[in-house]
Scaffold this motif. Structure first.
Motif, PDB file in Angstrom:
ATOM      1  N   GLN A 151       0.821  -1.217   0.000  1.00 51.83           N
ATOM      2  CA  GLN A 151       0.000   0.000   0.000  1.00 51.83           C
ATOM      3  C   GLN A 151       0.855   1.268   0.000  1.00 51.83           C
ATOM      4  O   GLN A 151       0.347   2.379   0.166  1.00 51.83           O
ATOM      5  CB  GLN A 151      -0.908   0.002   1.248  1.00 51.83           C
ATOM      6  N   ASN A 152       2.191   1.083  -0.152  1.00 50.15           N
ATOM      7  CA  ASN A 152       3.148   2.191  -0.151  1.00 50.15           C
ATOM      8  C   ASN A 152       3.252   2.886   1.206  1.00 50.15           C
ATOM      9  O   ASN A 152       3.657   4.042   1.292  1.00 50.15           O
ATOM     10  CB  ASN A 152       2.828   3.219  -1.247  1.00 50.15           C
ATOM     11  N   GLN A 153       2.883   2.172   2.261  1.00 49.39           N
ATOM     12  CA  GLN A 153       3.058   2.673   3.625  1.00 49.39           C
ATOM     13  C   GLN A 153       4.434   2.189   4.111  1.00 49.39           C
ATOM     14  O   GLN A 153       4.559   1.237   4.872  1.00 49.39           O
ATOM     15  CB  GLN A 153       1.938   2.167   4.527  1.00 49.39           C
ATOM     16  N   ILE A 154       5.474   2.867   3.639  1.00 44.80           N
ATOM     17  CA  ILE A 154       6.838   2.383   3.825  1.00 44.80           C
ATOM     18  C   ILE A 154       7.236   2.351   5.297  1.00 44.80           C
ATOM     19  O   ILE A 154       7.804   1.366   5.784  1.00 44.80           O
ATOM     20  CB  ILE A 154       7.843   3.249   3.036  1.00 44.80           C
ATOM     21  N   THR A 155       6.947   3.418   6.022  1.00 41.92           N
ATOM     22  CA  THR A 155       7.341   3.479   7.437  1.00 41.92           C
ATOM     23  C   THR A 155       6.650   2.388   8.236  1.00 41.92           C
ATOM     24  O   THR A 155       7.274   1.709   9.061  1.00 41.92           O
ATOM     25  CB  THR A 155       7.007   4.864   8.026  1.00 41.92           C
ATOM     26  N   CYS A 156       5.359   2.195   7.993  1.00 43.81           N
ATOM     27  CA  CYS A 156       4.613   1.139   8.695  1.00 43.81           C
ATOM     28  C   CYS A 156       5.142  -0.239   8.330  1.00 43.81           C
ATOM     29  O   CYS A 156       5.361  -1.096   9.200  1.00 43.81           O
ATOM     30  CB  CYS A 156       3.124   1.230   8.353  1.00 43.81           C
ATOM     31  N   GLY A 157       5.357  -0.456   7.033  1.00 41.70           N
ATOM     32  CA  GLY A 157       5.847  -1.752   6.590  1.00 41.70           C
ATOM     33  C   GLY A 157       7.222  -2.064   7.152  1.00 41.70           C
ATOM     34  O   GLY A 157       7.494  -3.196   7.577  1.00 41.70           O
ATOM     35  N   ALA A 158       8.089  -1.054   7.170  1.00 38.44           N
ATOM     36  CA  ALA A 158       9.444  -1.254   7.691  1.00 38.44           C
ATOM     37  C   ALA A 158       9.412  -1.547   9.194  1.00 38.44           C
ATOM     38  O   ALA A 158      10.203  -2.359   9.693  1.00 38.44           O
ATOM     39  CB  ALA A 158      10.300  -0.022   7.410  1.00 38.44           C
ATOM     40  N   GLU A 194      11.029  -8.185  -1.063  1.00 37.82           N
ATOM     41  CA  GLU A 194      10.529  -7.966  -2.419  1.00 37.82           C
ATOM     42  C   GLU A 194       9.355  -6.995  -2.477  1.00 37.82           C
ATOM     43  O   GLU A 194       9.020  -6.489  -3.555  1.00 37.82           O
ATOM     44  CB  GLU A 194      10.149  -9.312  -3.049  1.00 37.82           C
ATOM     45  N   PHE A 195       8.731  -6.720  -1.334  1.00 38.43           N
ATOM     46  CA  PHE A 195       7.636  -5.746  -1.308  1.00 38.43           C
ATOM     47  C   PHE A 195       8.134  -4.315  -1.095  1.00 38.43           C
ATOM     48  O   PHE A 195       7.359  -3.365  -1.242  1.00 38.43           O
ATOM     49  CB  PHE A 195       6.606  -6.111  -0.231  1.00 38.43           C
ATOM     50  N   PHE A 196       9.409  -4.144  -0.726  1.00 41.18           N
ATOM     51  CA  PHE A 196       9.948  -2.781  -0.647  1.00 41.18           C
ATOM     52  C   PHE A 196      10.023  -2.224  -2.067  1.00 41.18           C
ATOM     53  O   PHE A 196      10.608  -2.856  -2.956  1.00 41.18           O
ATOM     54  CB  PHE A 196      11.337  -2.780  -0.006  1.00 41.18           C
ATOM     55  N   PRO A 197       9.427  -1.063  -2.311  1.00 40.97           N
ATOM     56  CA  PRO A 197       9.381  -0.528  -3.677  1.00 40.97           C
ATOM     57  C   PRO A 197      10.772  -0.306  -4.256  1.00 40.97           C
ATOM     58  O   PRO A 197      11.698   0.083  -3.542  1.00 40.97           O
ATOM     59  CB  PRO A 197       8.642   0.808  -3.501  1.00 40.97           C
ATOM     60  N   GLN A 198      10.907  -0.574  -5.525  1.00 38.59           N
ATOM     61  CA  GLN A 198      12.141  -0.288  -6.248  1.00 38.59           C
ATOM     62  C   GLN A 198      11.798   0.693  -7.352  1.00 38.59           C
ATOM     63  O   GLN A 198      11.247   0.328  -8.395  1.00 38.59           O
ATOM     64  CB  GLN A 198      12.751  -1.578  -6.797  1.00 38.59           C
ATOM     65  N   ILE A 199      12.127   1.952  -7.083  1.00 36.32           N
ATOM     66  CA  ILE A 199      11.771   3.041  -7.989  1.00 36.32           C
ATOM     67  C   ILE A 199      13.042   3.772  -8.398  1.00 36.32           C
ATOM     68  O   ILE A 199      13.717   4.352  -7.545  1.00 36.32           O
ATOM     69  CB  ILE A 199      10.794   4.032  -7.300  1.00 36.32           C
ATOM     70  N   PRO A 200      13.405   3.741  -9.679  1.00 37.78           N
ATOM     71  CA  PRO A 200      14.620   4.449 -10.119  1.00 37.78           C
ATOM     72  C   PRO A 200      14.563   5.927  -9.744  1.00 37.78           C
ATOM     73  O   PRO A 200      13.538   6.585  -9.922  1.00 37.78           O
ATOM     74  CB  PRO A 200      14.605   4.253 -11.641  1.00 37.78           C
ATOM     75  N   VAL A 201      15.672   6.424  -9.221  1.00 42.59           N
ATOM     76  CA  VAL A 201      15.737   7.824  -8.800  1.00 42.59           C
ATOM     77  C   VAL A 201      16.684   8.581  -9.710  1.00 42.59           C
ATOM     78  O   VAL A 201      17.810   8.163  -9.952  1.00 42.59           O
ATOM     79  CB  VAL A 201      16.237   7.934  -7.335  1.00 42.59           C
ATOM     80  N   VAL A 219      15.227   3.321   1.505  1.00 42.59           N
ATOM     81  CA  VAL A 219      16.520   2.664   1.708  1.00 42.59           C
ATOM     82  C   VAL A 219      16.797   2.465   3.191  1.00 42.59           C
ATOM     83  O   VAL A 219      17.274   1.402   3.612  1.00 42.59           O
ATOM     84  CB  VAL A 219      17.652   3.485   1.047  1.00 42.59           C
ATOM     85  N   GLU A 220      16.488   3.469   3.990  1.00 38.88           N
ATOM     86  CA  GLU A 220      16.723   3.345   5.432  1.00 38.88           C
ATOM     87  C   GLU A 220      15.856   2.241   6.028  1.00 38.88           C
ATOM     88  O   GLU A 220      16.319   1.458   6.864  1.00 38.88           O
ATOM     89  CB  GLU A 220      16.443   4.674   6.133  1.00 38.88           C
ATOM     90  N   GLY A 221      14.586   2.170   5.599  1.00 40.63           N
ATOM     91  CA  GLY A 221      13.686   1.143   6.117  1.00 40.63           C
ATOM     92  C   GLY A 221      14.121  -0.251   5.711  1.00 40.63           C
ATOM     93  O   GLY A 221      14.194  -1.161   6.543  1.00 40.63           O
ATOM     94  N   CYS A 222      14.434  -0.421   4.433  1.00 44.93           N
ATOM     95  CA  CYS A 222      14.822  -1.740   3.929  1.00 44.93           C
ATOM     96  C   CYS A 222      16.170  -2.175   4.495  1.00 44.93           C
ATOM     97  O   CYS A 222      16.338  -3.331   4.914  1.00 44.93           O
ATOM     98  CB  CYS A 222      14.870  -1.723   2.399  1.00 44.93           C
ATOM     99  N   SER A 223      17.136  -1.268   4.518  1.00 46.94           N
ATOM    100  CA  SER A 223      18.474  -1.645   4.995  1.00 46.94           C
ATOM    101  C   SER A 223      18.464  -1.941   6.492  1.00 46.94           C
ATOM    102  O   SER A 223      19.140  -2.877   6.938  1.00 46.94           O
ATOM    103  CB  SER A 223      19.490  -0.547   4.673  1.00 46.94           C
ATOM    104  N   LEU A 246      17.057  -5.513   6.773  1.00 46.28           N
ATOM    105  CA  LEU A 246      17.971  -6.561   6.322  1.00 46.28           C
ATOM    106  C   LEU A 246      19.207  -6.662   7.218  1.00 46.28           C
ATOM    107  O   LEU A 246      19.706  -7.760   7.480  1.00 46.28           O
ATOM    108  CB  LEU A 246      18.382  -6.310   4.868  1.00 46.28           C
ATOM    109  N   LYS A 247      19.704  -5.527   7.705  1.00 45.02           N
ATOM    110  CA  LYS A 247      20.844  -5.577   8.631  1.00 45.02           C
ATOM    111  C   LYS A 247      20.470  -6.320   9.905  1.00 45.02           C
ATOM    112  O   LYS A 247      21.263  -7.094  10.452  1.00 45.02           O
ATOM    113  CB  LYS A 247      21.317  -4.162   8.958  1.00 45.02           C
ATOM    114  N   ALA A 248      19.261  -6.061  10.385  1.00 43.54           N
ATOM    115  CA  ALA A 248      18.789  -6.761  11.585  1.00 43.54           C
ATOM    116  C   ALA A 248      18.677  -8.256  11.314  1.00 43.54           C
ATOM    117  O   ALA A 248      19.021  -9.088  12.168  1.00 43.54           O
ATOM    118  CB  ALA A 248      17.447  -6.186  12.033  1.00 43.54           C
TER     119      ALA A 248
END
Length: 349
Positions: free
Chosen positions: A66-73, A104-111, A135-139, A142-144
């Motif tokens: 749903q593009n709720q990145i902070t919630c998803g992360a 795979e659900f973290f959006p990948q959008i070319p910047v 990037v901060e949410g996904c990394s 994954l680091k955790a």
């Protein structure tokens, strides 16, 4: 007379997954987020970790969709915390696959990094800001996940060591078989996301995770792609740093595989390979390390010192890597062992 369910008894996880999913689909992402957190906390308190993981995985994927990145992360991070509480080992493929599904659900959008004539400055700034959050949410997630093995295995190792009163036993590799640097598959995921999505590309961090991964071919593709768009003089430095990083870990096999794959892809894409003195040094170094020839290793370092010292920004890092290579392959101790790549572990993580 039929018995009623005990007050506060937890239903099967799927019931809550469907209930909260309806809240999300109705547009109430914030309300759903509080439900995900409060409900899974009850499953965790009841030590029903697998069901808590099911709910958190479903929630993370749905919020990210749903593009709720902070919630998803946030839910992705709670998923990893629950793995630790439940003492799950990330070496198990099903768990790595579950992490991959969330990833795979973290959006990948070319910047875009450069402004064109018709580009809106405000729009570009917003896009870069959104990319940074992704990037901060996904990394962080994954680091955790990479560190899951470190905490779980350390606890089990300590308990086993106390039981045996034999602290010198390598319980990690013998009994648990977990990679000492974390899941290599997750390192590759993190490297890929950092490279493709970071608004400010840091090839040192990308390389750090690729060399702890298990996919030199994918690493080669990333380096070849970087070569096609970097500034002059950055391509050979990126390759040299990658090669030396593998070698500093004693991994001559993947270093050779990486170089072979880079050359193969460069020829296939009809790109021009950088035949600099630094690349010549790397080529000779790979050949030297296949022999017990420390004097030749020292001679190479001395003869190619101007190339190694070419960029002040990277000079210290390359020298430290070469010191570690000397120790790994020839048993030559570094002057300051605290300066090695593993001394940089927590800085890079």
């Amino acid at each position: 007379m039929s018995q009623r369910p005990k007050r506060g008894a937890l239903p099967p996880a799927q019931e809550n997954i469907e209930k909260i999913e309806k809240v999300v689909n109705d547009g109430n992402s914030y309300g759903a987020q509080q439900m995900y957190k409060s409900i899974t906390a009850r499953y965790i308190s009841a030590q029903r970790y697998s069901e808590a993981l099911d709910i958190l995985q479903s929630g993370a994927c749905l919020q990210l969709k749903q593009n709720q990145i902070t919630c998803g992360a946030e839910l992705a991070a709670l998923f990893v915390e629950t793995l630790v509480k439940g003492k799950f080992l990330m070496m198990m493929n099903p768990l790595v696959n579950r992490v991959r599904k969330i990833y795979e659900f973290f959006p990948q959008i070319p910047v875009k990094h450069d402004l064109g004539l018709d580009d809106d400055v405000q729009e570009l700034a917003e896009a870069l800001g959104a990319a940074k959050i992704r990037v901060e949410g996904c990394s962080s997630f994954l680091k955790a996940a990479i560190r899951v093995n470190l905490s779980v295995v350390a606890e089990k190792q300590y308990a086993t060591a106390l039981h045996r009163q034999a602290l010198d036993i390598d319980v990690w590799s013998v009994e648990f078989g977990a990679p000492k640097l974390g899941s290599p598959e997750i390192h590759v995921m993190l490297a890929e996301y950092l490279y493709s999505e970071s608004p400010e590309l840091d090839m040192a961090r990308v390389s750090y995770h690729f060399v702890r991964g298990n996919n030199p071919k994918k690493f080669a593709s990333t380096l070849v792609n970087f070569m096609s768009k970097c500034y002059p003089g950055e391509d050979d430095l990126a390759i040299a740093r990658a090669m030396l990083a593998y070698l500093a870990m004693g991994n001559l096999k993947d270093a050779n595989l990486l170089m072979e794959e880079i050359m193969k892809q460069v020829d296939s894409d009809q790109l021009e390979f950088c035949h600099s003195d630094l690349m010549q040094f790397i080529s000779y170094l790979l050949q030297t390390l296949q022999r017990d020839a420390f004097p030749l290793f020292s001679m190479l370092r001395a003869n190619y010192k101007p190339s190694i010292d070419r960029e002040p920004t990277f000079n210290e890092i390359l020298v430290q890597m070469l010191d570690e290579i000397a120790e790994k392959f020839y048993g030559i101790k570094r002057r300051n062992p605290l300066q090695g790549m593993f001394g940089e572990l927590f800085k890079m993580m």
